[in-house]
Motif scaffolding. Structure first.
Motif, short mmCIF file in Angstrom:
data_model
loop_
_atom_site.label_atom_id
_atom_site.label_comp_id
_atom_site.label_asym_id
_atom_site.label_seq_id
_atom_site.Cartn_x
_atom_site.Cartn_y
_atom_site.Cartn_z
N LEU A 108 0.76 -1.11 0.08
CA LEU A 108 0.06 -0.02 -0.08
C LEU A 108 1.11 1.29 0.00
O LEU A 108 1.79 1.39 0.78
CB LEU A 108 -0.86 -0.20 1.36
N ILE A 109 0.65 1.95 -0.79
CA ILE A 109 1.42 3.33 -0.90
C ILE A 109 0.12 4.23 -0.73
O ILE A 109 -0.87 4.47 -1.51
CB ILE A 109 1.95 3.93 -2.49
N VAL A 110 0.27 5.08 0.24
CA VAL A 110 -0.89 6.24 0.52
C VAL A 110 -0.25 7.49 -0.09
O VAL A 110 0.68 8.06 0.09
CB VAL A 110 -1.02 6.34 2.19
N VAL A 111 -1.27 7.84 -0.91
CA VAL A 111 -1.02 9.33 -1.53
C VAL A 111 -1.09 10.54 -0.80
O VAL A 111 -2.51 10.64 -0.44
CB VAL A 111 -1.73 9.28 -2.92
N THR A 112 -0.54 11.17 -0.22
CA THR A 112 -0.63 12.35 0.77
C THR A 112 -0.67 13.64 -0.01
O THR A 112 -0.66 14.53 0.75
CB THR A 112 0.49 12.13 1.63
N LYS A 113 -0.75 13.58 -1.33
CA LYS A 113 -0.91 14.97 -2.09
C LYS A 113 -2.02 15.71 -1.35
O LYS A 113 -3.07 15.46 -1.11
CB LYS A 113 -0.97 14.88 -3.42
N THR A 114 -1.72 17.21 -1.15
CA THR A 114 -2.81 18.24 -0.74
C THR A 114 -2.70 18.06 0.97
O THR A 114 -3.40 19.12 1.36
CB THR A 114 -3.99 18.18 -1.17
N TYR A 115 -2.30 16.98 1.60
CA TYR A 115 -2.25 16.86 3.14
C TYR A 115 -1.00 17.31 3.68
O TYR A 115 0.01 17.25 3.09
CB TYR A 115 -2.91 15.37 3.28
N PRO A 116 -1.23 17.81 5.00
CA PRO A 116 0.28 18.41 5.71
C PRO A 116 0.97 17.25 6.09
O PRO A 116 0.65 15.99 6.28
CB PRO A 116 -0.56 19.03 6.72
N ALA A 117 2.16 17.58 6.43
CA ALA A 117 3.09 16.83 7.20
C ALA A 117 2.69 16.23 8.28
O ALA A 117 3.13 15.02 8.62
CB ALA A 117 4.29 17.44 7.21
N THR A 118 2.02 16.96 8.96
CA THR A 118 1.08 16.19 10.27
C THR A 118 0.51 14.75 9.95
O THR A 118 0.64 13.89 10.80
CB THR A 118 0.14 17.06 10.88
N ASP A 119 -0.31 14.86 8.94
CA ASP A 119 -1.02 13.54 8.41
C ASP A 119 0.13 12.45 8.00
O ASP A 119 -0.09 11.62 8.53
CB ASP A 119 -1.84 13.78 7.33
N VAL A 120 1.34 12.83 7.55
CA VAL A 120 2.27 11.94 7.13
C VAL A 120 2.69 11.52 8.30
O VAL A 120 3.15 10.22 8.50
CB VAL A 120 3.29 12.62 6.17
N ARG A 121 2.98 12.14 9.33
CA ARG A 121 3.51 11.75 10.63
C ARG A 121 2.68 10.75 11.32
O ARG A 121 3.07 9.66 11.72
CB ARG A 121 3.94 12.94 11.58
N ILE A 122 1.33 11.06 11.27
CA ILE A 122 0.25 10.22 11.96
C ILE A 122 0.20 8.86 11.14
O ILE A 122 0.34 7.68 11.78
CB ILE A 122 -0.98 10.82 11.98
N LEU A 123 0.24 8.98 10.18
CA LEU A 123 0.33 7.70 9.10
C LEU A 123 1.58 6.79 9.26
O LEU A 123 1.55 5.48 9.55
CB LEU A 123 0.14 7.85 7.42
N SER A 124 2.57 7.37 9.56
CA SER A 124 3.99 6.80 9.87
C SER A 124 3.65 5.84 11.17
O SER A 124 4.12 4.89 11.45
CB SER A 124 5.05 7.73 9.96
N GLU A 125 3.08 6.71 12.26
CA GLU A 125 2.87 6.05 13.69
C GLU A 125 1.78 4.84 13.29
O GLU A 125 1.89 4.11 14.46
CB GLU A 125 2.10 7.21 14.40
N LEU A 126 0.95 5.14 12.52
CA LEU A 126 0.02 3.91 12.27
C LEU A 126 0.66 2.78 11.48
O LEU A 126 -0.16 1.80 11.09
CB LEU A 126 -1.24 4.48 11.34
N GLY A 127 1.81 2.91 10.93
CA GLY A 127 2.50 1.83 10.38
C GLY A 127 2.76 2.01 8.76
O GLY A 127 3.36 1.04 8.05
N VAL A 128 2.04 2.94 8.14
CA VAL A 128 2.34 3.13 7.01
C VAL A 128 3.77 3.55 6.62
O VAL A 128 4.47 4.20 7.35
CB VAL A 128 1.51 4.43 6.43
N ARG A 129 4.42 2.84 5.48
CA ARG A 129 5.93 2.98 5.11
C ARG A 129 6.16 3.40 3.60
O ARG A 129 7.22 3.81 3.53
CB ARG A 129 6.38 1.41 5.33
N HIS A 130 5.01 3.67 3.04
CA HIS A 130 5.23 4.25 1.46
C HIS A 130 4.08 5.26 1.41
O HIS A 130 2.98 5.15 1.63
CB HIS A 130 4.81 2.76 0.47
#
Length: 239
Positions: free
Chosen positions: A35-57
């Protein structure tokens, strides 16, 4: 922030279930699909949360948004994919943070990526974007090279210093013979991947499918799905 984390966790769980169910229906192991989560238009804070939830791509499609976001999240164990149409004047910036460029579709771009990969001392994974809405020699409406142009580009990438040929990527076309036929489009991409791997055995990545059609992509054999709105939600339009 806790509310946002709860929201993302719930959305991520739904997407994970969809992928798992699609894998089971196709007789594939869940570990076969990334799974690659496309984070376009969303802030770095969301990317950080996704990383905490186990997202790696994670993936981005505009350098002006991606570069500062990648810098703000440089401490996280993430693999960054660039999936948008890439102009050569943005290559130096993209080569500084992207681990994969999934939208390679012309020789000029290969040359520019190679130069900047070498300059920055990094190796860039490259996927050739295939336009299934293109004629035999034309480019697609949303970028990409026609199927007939894959092998020529593959040879260029494989020979280019600093680049590694990863495989193929496509977006389900809106026009042409595959419009509205996602399953057939992704099946065609898999056939093209099989052809490519005869001469480039390590080019095993097949990136296809988004929020609306990830099941069809998994059924066809995709190794990577790019999901944005199903995880992050739909942002209201500005203005």
């Amino acid at each position: 922030m806790t509310d946002r984390k709860d929201e993302l966790a719930a959305n991520l769980a739904k997407v994970e279930r969809r992928i798992a169910d699609a894998c089971a229906a196709a007789g594939r192991g869940r570990e076969e699909v990334t799974l690659i989560v496309v984070t376009k238009t969303y802030p770095a804070t969301d990317v950080r949360i996704l990383s905490e939830l186990g997202v790696r791509h994670v993936a981005e499609n505009r350098d002006q948004d991606a570069a500062p976001k990648a810098a703000a999240c440089a401490d996280l164990p993430l693999t960054w994919h660039f999936v948008g149409q890439l102009q050569t004047n943005k290559v130096r910036s993209v080569a500084g943070y992207a681990d994969f460029v999934q939208s390679v579709d012309r020789s000029k771009l290969v040359t520019a990526l190679s130069k900047e990969a070498v300059r920055s001392g990094r190796e860039l994974g490259c996927l050739i974007q295939v336009a299934l809405d293109a004629g035999e020699s034309a480019r697609g409406e949303r970028g990409g090279v026609a199927p007939a142009g894959i092998e020529e580009l593959a040879v260029l990438v494989a020979k280019a210093p600093g680049l590694r040929l990863g495989g193929l990527m496509t977006v389900a076309p809106l026009t042409g013979e595959y419009a509205g036929r996602e399953q057939a489009a992704f099946g065609r991409l898999m056939d093209l991947s099989t052809d490519l791997r005869r001469s480039h055995p390590a080019a095993t990545m097949v990136s296809a499918g988004m929020s609306a059609d990830l099941e069809q992509a998994v059924a066809a054999g995709a190794t990577h799905v790019r999901v944005g709105s199903a995880v992050l939600g739909v942002r209201p339009r500005l203005g």
